[in-house]
Design an enzyme around this catalytic site. Structure first.
Site, PDB file in Angstrom:
ATOM      1  N   LYS A  54      -5.898  -3.926   8.930  1.00 20.26           N
ATOM      2  CA  LYS A  54      -4.806  -2.951   8.743  1.00 20.26           C
ATOM      3  C   LYS A  54      -4.813  -1.924   9.883  1.00 20.26           C
ATOM      4  O   LYS A  54      -3.771  -1.606  10.461  1.00 20.26           O
ATOM      5  CB  LYS A  54      -4.968  -2.249   7.387  1.00 20.26           C
ATOM      6  CG  LYS A  54      -4.637  -3.169   6.219  1.00 20.26           C
ATOM      7  CD  LYS A  54      -5.101  -2.635   4.870  1.00 20.26           C
ATOM      8  CE  LYS A  54      -4.860  -3.698   3.797  1.00 20.26           C
ATOM      9  NZ  LYS A  54      -5.364  -3.342   2.463  1.00 20.26           N
ATOM     10  N   GLN A  98      -8.676   1.646  -0.126  1.00 16.12           N
ATOM     11  CA  GLN A  98      -8.889   0.216  -0.341  1.00 16.12           C
ATOM     12  C   GLN A  98      -9.510  -0.031  -1.721  1.00 16.12           C
ATOM     13  O   GLN A  98     -10.510   0.577  -2.077  1.00 16.12           O
ATOM     14  CB  GLN A  98      -9.797  -0.348   0.765  1.00 16.12           C
ATOM     15  CG  GLN A  98     -10.010  -1.851   0.697  1.00 16.12           C
ATOM     16  CD  GLN A  98      -8.729  -2.656   0.938  1.00 16.12           C
ATOM     17  OE1 GLN A  98      -7.929  -2.341   1.815  1.00 16.12           O
ATOM     18  NE2 GLN A  98      -8.528  -3.697   0.143  1.00 16.12           N
ATOM     19  N   ASP A 121       0.682   2.228  -0.483  1.00 18.99           N
ATOM     20  CA  ASP A 121       0.297   1.053  -1.271  1.00 18.99           C
ATOM     21  C   ASP A 121       1.231   0.898  -2.479  1.00 18.99           C
ATOM     22  O   ASP A 121       1.158  -0.108  -3.188  1.00 18.99           O
ATOM     23  CB  ASP A 121      -1.158   1.209  -1.749  1.00 18.99           C
ATOM     24  CG  ASP A 121      -1.999  -0.011  -1.442  1.00 18.99           C
ATOM     25  OD1 ASP A 121      -1.440  -0.979  -0.879  1.00 18.99           O
ATOM     26  OD2 ASP A 121      -3.194  -0.009  -1.766  1.00 18.99           O
TER      27      ASP A 121
END
Ligand code: NDP
Length: 302
Positions: A54, A98, A121
């Site tokens: 990412k 994460q 997200d």
């Protein structure tokens, strides 16, 4: 029939091309660089690979990347303090924590601490609620990637029967909601669904987001259906090498479907590209730049 391969690598390259152009435009016009902060807690090797990828993609597309690696025994209070710091940092437009987090940290508490404007997200309840309401919002990356692949393959989705296997907050529910917003007739299947093969056979569009190696067999698929395989499952290995397969038995399904995503190389690359879309979008929303073209679909092939 042999199904067309829905090539997520090729599609994500197209999407990233569009994002890089928009980032360059944003810099040229406003001297602003979108910034993505990634937070990794602990030593999970797969999470390290995802986060590194990412960050690398963000930098490749001209964005700023801020990485925070925290020890596995970081307290929830310390993680929340970092999230609050990133919420307040004007150089950070998107925050990605994460998952999964270590067991002693409450995942929901962390997600809800993220400023919804920076929730790249798309997991904050406010983002999920806006998606249900049909309002513009940051949509979680994997579902957004699935939708872009489907629209690129099929065009208008109106009236199609879609079956989504899986009802997680991360994938199943938002995919179903996106398909509903595209005027599909949507069935959400899960572990308690009765006669899952029969339900799947009604699908013009079948999205499998289960996490069970090759569970969906060829005879579960309606001839001519389009299949999106979200699952990432390790194959049993005899040589120590990590090989991944999806939730769909690809060899059998590709004899019946009209188009199908492979694993790897299908949905996965789109997930990362969509995180970049969301970071760019969050940046533009925070600054009130309505004239920067944030890609909402895959650019056409050259
Ligand atoms: P979850 O474990 O959170 O959800 C799995 C869903 O599958 C649940 O709703 C569960 O039902 C359902 N399910 C489990 N077993 C069955 C069964 N036998 N029949 C029907 N339904 C079943 O997983 P995620 O949604 O987070 O992820 C799903 C898969 O997608 C995983 O393999 C994951 O690794 C992958 N993934 C891939 C991404 C990518 O970028 N390609 C990104 C995110 C995830 P119930 O609710 O009843 O328990």
């Amino acid at each position: 029939m042999t199904a067309a391969i829905i090539d997520g690598k090729e599609a994500s390259a197209r999407l990233k091309g569009g994002i890089a152009k928009a980032v360059a435009d944003l810099k040229a016009r406003y001297n602003v660089t979108p910034g993505l902060a990634t937070v990794l807690v602990g030593d999970d090797p797969a999470s390290h690979v995802y986060v590194a990828s990412k960050q690398k993609t963000a930098v490749e597309l001209g964005m700023a990347s801020f990485q925070h690696d925290l020890a596995a025994d970081t307290s929830e209070a310390d993680l929340l303090a970092l999230v609050r710091k990133l919420n307040a940092d004007p150089n950070v437009n998107g925050i990605l924590v994460q998952m999964p987090l270590p067991k002693h940290i409450d995942q929901v508490r962390v997600i809800t601490a993220i400023d919804p404007a920076k929730d790249v997200d798309g997991l904050h309840p406010q983002s999920a609620g806006r998606l249900v309401a049909g309002a513009d919002t940051l949509v979680s990356c994997t579902p957004l990637g699935c939708l872009m692949l489907l629209k690129d393959t099929l065009g208008d989705l109106t009236g199609k029967n879609a079956v989504v296997i899986g009802r997680s907050i991360l994938v199943g529910k938002p995919v179903a909601m996106l398909l509903l917003n595209e005027n599909c007739t949507v069935t959400i299947a899960h572990s308690r669904t009765k006669d899952l093969p029969a339900v799947c056979r009604t699908a013009d569009i079948l999205v499998a987001a289960v996490g069970k190696l090759e569970m969906v067999r060829g005879d579960w698929i309606k001839p001519g259906a389009t299949v999106i395989d979200v699952g990432i499952n390790p194959l049993p290995s005899t040589d120590g090498k990590r090989r991944l397969r999806g939730d769909v038995n690809y060899a059998d399904a590709s004899q019946v479907a009209s188009a199908i995503t492979p694993v790897p190389g299908g949905v996965g690359p789109m997930t990362i590209a969509c995180l970049m879309v969301n970071t760019l979008k969050a940046c533009c929303m925070q600054h009130g730049f309505s004239d920067v073209k944030v890609p909402t679909s895959l650019p056409p092939r050259n």
